[in-house]
Design a protein around this motif. Structure first.
Motif, PDB file in Angstrom:
ATOM      1  N   THR A   1      32.430  34.642  38.564  1.00 10.06           N
ATOM      2  CA  THR A   1      33.672  34.061  38.041  1.00 10.06           C
ATOM      3  C   THR A   1      33.502  32.671  37.459  1.00 10.06           C
ATOM      4  OG1 THR A   1      34.240  33.190  40.245  1.00 10.06           O
ATOM      5  CG2 THR A   1      35.079  35.390  39.655  1.00 10.06           C
ATOM      6  N   ASN A   2      32.376  32.004  37.721  1.00 14.86           N
ATOM      7  CA  ASN A   2      32.200  30.650  37.185  1.00 14.86           C
ATOM      8  C   ASN A   2      30.898  30.485  36.405  1.00 14.86           C
ATOM      9  OD1 ASN A   2      32.932  27.894  36.796  1.00 14.86           O
ATOM     10  ND2 ASN A   2      31.472  27.323  38.381  1.00 14.86           N
ATOM     11  N   GLY A   3      29.749  30.731  37.032  1.00 21.31           N
ATOM     12  CA  GLY A   3      28.506  30.513  36.315  1.00 21.31           C
ATOM     13  C   GLY A   3      27.348  31.285  36.905  1.00 21.31           C
ATOM     14  N   MET A   4      26.415  31.693  36.029  1.00 22.86           N
ATOM     15  CA  MET A   4      25.190  32.352  36.463  1.00 22.86           C
ATOM     16  C   MET A   4      24.019  31.745  35.714  1.00 22.86           C
ATOM     17  SD  MET A   4      24.079  36.391  36.290  1.00 22.86           S
ATOM     18  CE  MET A   4      22.366  36.880  36.613  1.00 22.86           C
ATOM     19  N   ALA A   5      22.953  31.425  36.437  1.00 21.18           N
ATOM     20  CA  ALA A   5      21.702  30.951  35.850  1.00 21.18           C
ATOM     21  C   ALA A   5      20.642  32.004  36.116  1.00 21.18           C
ATOM     22  CB  ALA A   5      21.302  29.610  36.452  1.00 21.18           C
ATOM     23  N   TRP A   6      20.086  32.555  35.042  1.00 20.72           N
ATOM     24  CA  TRP A   6      19.076  33.611  35.145  1.00 20.72           C
ATOM     25  C   TRP A   6      17.785  33.087  34.540  1.00 20.72           C
ATOM     26  CZ3 TRP A   6      19.728  39.115  32.515  1.00 20.72           C
ATOM     27  CH2 TRP A   6      18.723  39.975  32.989  1.00 20.72           C
ATOM     28  N   THR A   7      16.854  32.693  35.384  1.00 19.95           N
ATOM     29  CA  THR A   7      15.596  32.095  34.928  1.00 19.95           C
ATOM     30  C   THR A   7      14.393  32.969  35.219  1.00 19.95           C
ATOM     31  OG1 THR A   7      15.358  30.876  37.011  1.00 19.95           O
ATOM     32  CG2 THR A   7      16.509  29.763  35.209  1.00 19.95           C
ATOM     33  N   GLY A   8      14.564  34.040  35.970  1.00 16.94           N
ATOM     34  CA  GLY A   8      13.477  34.950  36.308  1.00 16.94           C
ATOM     35  C   GLY A   8      14.034  36.133  37.065  1.00 16.94           C
ATOM     36  N   GLY A   9      13.180  37.126  37.285  1.00 20.30           N
ATOM     37  CA  GLY A   9      13.623  38.278  38.046  1.00 20.30           C
ATOM     38  C   GLY A   9      14.187  39.387  37.189  1.00 20.30           C
ATOM     39  N   THR A  10      14.465  40.517  37.851  1.00 20.30           N
ATOM     40  CA  THR A  10      14.855  41.752  37.188  1.00 20.30           C
ATOM     41  C   THR A  10      16.235  42.196  37.632  1.00 20.30           C
ATOM     42  OG1 THR A  10      12.546  42.473  37.041  1.00 20.30           O
ATOM     43  CG2 THR A  10      14.225  44.191  36.892  1.00 20.30           C
ATOM     44  N   GLN A  11      17.014  42.698  36.676  1.00 20.07           N
ATOM     45  CA  GLN A  11      18.249  43.394  37.000  1.00 20.07           C
ATOM     46  C   GLN A  11      18.050  44.863  36.639  1.00 20.07           C
ATOM     47  OE1 GLN A  11      22.158  41.655  36.536  1.00 20.07           O
ATOM     48  NE2 GLN A  11      21.275  39.924  35.416  1.00 20.07           N
ATOM     49  N   SER A  12      18.330  45.743  37.590  1.00 24.50           N
ATOM     50  CA  SER A  12      18.119  47.169  37.367  1.00 24.50           C
ATOM     51  C   SER A  12      19.174  47.965  38.116  1.00 24.50           C
ATOM     52  CB  SER A  12      16.707  47.580  37.813  1.00 24.50           C
ATOM     53  OG  SER A  12      16.567  47.420  39.210  1.00 24.50           O
ATOM     54  N   GLY A  13      19.052  49.292  38.013  1.00 24.52           N
ATOM     55  CA  GLY A  13      20.010  50.159  38.672  1.00 24.52           C
ATOM     56  C   GLY A  13      21.136  50.554  37.744  1.00 24.52           C
ATOM     57  N   SER A  14      22.040  51.397  38.239  1.00 27.39           N
ATOM     58  CA  SER A  14      23.116  51.938  37.412  1.00 27.39           C
ATOM     59  C   SER A  14      24.389  51.110  37.458  1.00 27.39           C
ATOM     60  CB  SER A  14      23.439  53.370  37.862  1.00 27.39           C
ATOM     61  OG  SER A  14      23.836  53.387  39.232  1.00 27.39           O
TER      62      SER A  14
ATOM     63  N   VAL B   1       3.461  37.442  31.864  1.00 23.80           N
ATOM     64  CA  VAL B   1       4.472  36.695  32.599  1.00 23.80           C
ATOM     65  C   VAL B   1       5.793  37.413  32.382  1.00 23.80           C
ATOM     66  CG1 VAL B   1       5.601  34.481  32.913  1.00 23.80           C
ATOM     67  CG2 VAL B   1       3.197  34.553  32.206  1.00 23.80           C
ATOM     68  N   ALA B   2       6.293  38.050  33.440  1.00 23.18           N
ATOM     69  CA  ALA B   2       7.433  38.948  33.286  1.00 23.18           C
ATOM     70  C   ALA B   2       8.701  38.229  32.843  1.00 23.18           C
ATOM     71  CB  ALA B   2       7.681  39.688  34.591  1.00 23.18           C
ATOM     72  N   GLY B   3       8.979  37.064  33.394  1.00 22.87           N
ATOM     73  CA  GLY B   3      10.186  36.344  33.020  1.00 22.87           C
ATOM     74  C   GLY B   3      11.439  37.090  33.418  1.00 22.87           C
ATOM     75  N   VAL B   4      12.456  37.033  32.561  1.00 24.46           N
ATOM     76  CA  VAL B   4      13.719  37.716  32.836  1.00 24.46           C
ATOM     77  C   VAL B   4      13.663  39.118  32.262  1.00 24.46           C
ATOM     78  CG1 VAL B   4      15.105  35.635  33.043  1.00 24.46           C
ATOM     79  CG2 VAL B   4      14.759  36.629  30.798  1.00 24.46           C
ATOM     80  N   GLN B   5      14.071  40.101  33.071  1.00 24.04           N
ATOM     81  CA  GLN B   5      14.003  41.498  32.653  1.00 24.04           C
ATOM     82  C   GLN B   5      15.324  42.204  32.914  1.00 24.04           C
ATOM     83  OE1 GLN B   5      10.526  43.877  33.621  1.00 24.04           O
ATOM     84  NE2 GLN B   5       9.442  42.087  34.378  1.00 24.04           N
ATOM     85  N   LEU B   6      15.827  42.870  31.874  1.00 29.36           N
ATOM     86  CA  LEU B   6      16.992  43.738  32.012  1.00 29.36           C
ATOM     87  C   LEU B   6      16.515  45.168  31.866  1.00 29.36           C
ATOM     88  CD1 LEU B   6      20.108  44.037  32.249  1.00 29.36           C
ATOM     89  CD2 LEU B   6      20.166  44.032  29.744  1.00 29.36           C
ATOM     90  N   ARG B   7      16.594  45.919  32.961  1.00 30.46           N
ATOM     91  CA  ARG B   7      16.170  47.311  32.920  1.00 30.46           C
ATOM     92  C   ARG B   7      17.380  48.217  32.692  1.00 30.46           C
ATOM     93  NH1 ARG B   7      10.845  48.380  34.569  1.00 30.46           N
ATOM     94  NH2 ARG B   7       9.718  46.529  35.242  1.00 30.46           N
TER      95      ARG B   7
END
Length: 340
Positions: free
Chosen positions: A97-110, A132-138
């Protein structure tokens, strides 16, 4: 002034001050009630023992994930979300609802991650998608009703996920978007998708762009290499380039939609078909240097350069200033007109 008048004035001032304070609080989100950091293990979001705050982060809290794997096993709302590493997955949704910082890691799933109206997502893409994987959207869906800012020094790794933008998606540096493999994602834009920063190229090579809103290139080059089906507007500002660089782009302009701008609209790869009831009127340059452009409506451009590729279609393209034809083919049932 008697005591009664003074009391009335004091009461009015106090009420106005209270209203002002309430308005300020409503306009400015308070700091998160608690900051809860995931302990780096593998488990469910609802397991309070894995969070540093000893509880499950909720709508007034900040959740921090830097390692491990978190399965969103229930519908979640948080004020702030920090994703610096690890994996956020699962079939349930999370709303910020306010803020998100995405500097690394993966988001996955349905499931889906939703950036609510008024909230801001900052994606800092410093990986290379291989070493270097960095940010990943699966597979996960990313819904942007607020604002998303894409920055960084390298690439945003987008695989087979979906990005639904009804707010503002702003590319502020020359960040490439690709995936090390055959998978591809999709951006469905019904809001504003723009490149406002960086003087180089941001190549979207693993994401098909379906534009039903407005796509703006204000700085540098935005290269669309994966195709898409669109009905919205495109604007290339002076000094900037919109490049249809690959894939199949089917653009059926709605009546209120247009392709305009004092910059350059380039067709360097793939095939682009432009038709519909909208307007193609480029005040800068239309450049065909390797791709195929089929014009199926009455179009105009100040300058036209054709050095490779094909200009075709059933519509007419009128050049109002200069045409330079050094290579490539003109075909189809339409007409190219060099104006008086």
């Amino acid at each position: 002034m008697n005591r009664k008048s003074a009391l009335v004035i004091f009461t009015i001032v106090l009420v106005l001050a209270s209203i002002g304070s309430a308005s300020l609080l409503a306009a400015s989100p308070q700091a998160p009630a608690s900051t809860c950091t995931w302990n780096g293990s593998t488990g469910n979001w609802s397991d309070s023992t894995r969070w540093s705050c000893g509880m499950v982060p909720g709508s007034s809290d900040e959740a921090v994930i830097n390692s491990g794997s978190v399965t969103v096993d229930q519908e979640v709302t948080v004020q702030e979300l920090i994703l610096g590493g690890g994996t956020l997955q699962g079939s349930n949704g999370i709303t910020v609802t306010n803020g998100m910082a995405w500097t690394g890691g993966t988001q996955s799933g349905s499931g889906a991650t939703t950036i609510a109206s008024g909230a801001v997502l900052t994606i800092t893409a410093n990986g290379d998608c291989v070493y270097v994987a960095g940010v990943q959207l699966r597979e996960r869906t990313l819904n942007i009703a607020g604002t998303a800012i894409l920055t960084g020094t390298n690439a945003f790794c987008a695989g087979s996920g979906s990005i639904n933008n009804s707010g503002l998606f702003d590319i502020v540096r020359d960040v490439n978007v690709w995936w090390n493999g055959a998978a591809s994602a999709v951006l469905n834009n019904t809001g504003t998708f723009r490149k406002s920063g960086g003087v180089g190229t941001s190549a979207w090579s693993s994401v098909a762009v379906n534009n039903a809103g407005t796509l703006q290139v204000q700085s540098g080059t935005l290269q669309l290499n994966k195709g898409g089906t669109s009905s919205g507007s495109y604007i290339a500002a002076a000094g900037a380039t919109l490049d249809f660089g690959g894939g199949t782009h089917t653009i059926d302009l709605a009546a209120a939609s247009s392709i305009t701008g004092a910059g350059q609209v380039r067709f360097s790869g793939g095939a682009t078909m432009i038709g519909g009831s909208g307007v193609y009127a480029v005040a800068g340059t239309s450049d065909i240097n390797g791709g195929t452009l089929n014009v199926d409506l009455a179009a105009s451009t100040a300058n036209l350069t054709v050095s490779a590729g094909t200009l075709g279609g059933s519509g007419g393209l009128t050049v109002t200033d200069v045409m330079a034809w050094t290579g490539g083919t003109q075909s189809g049932s339409g007409a190219t007109t060099i104006a008086s």
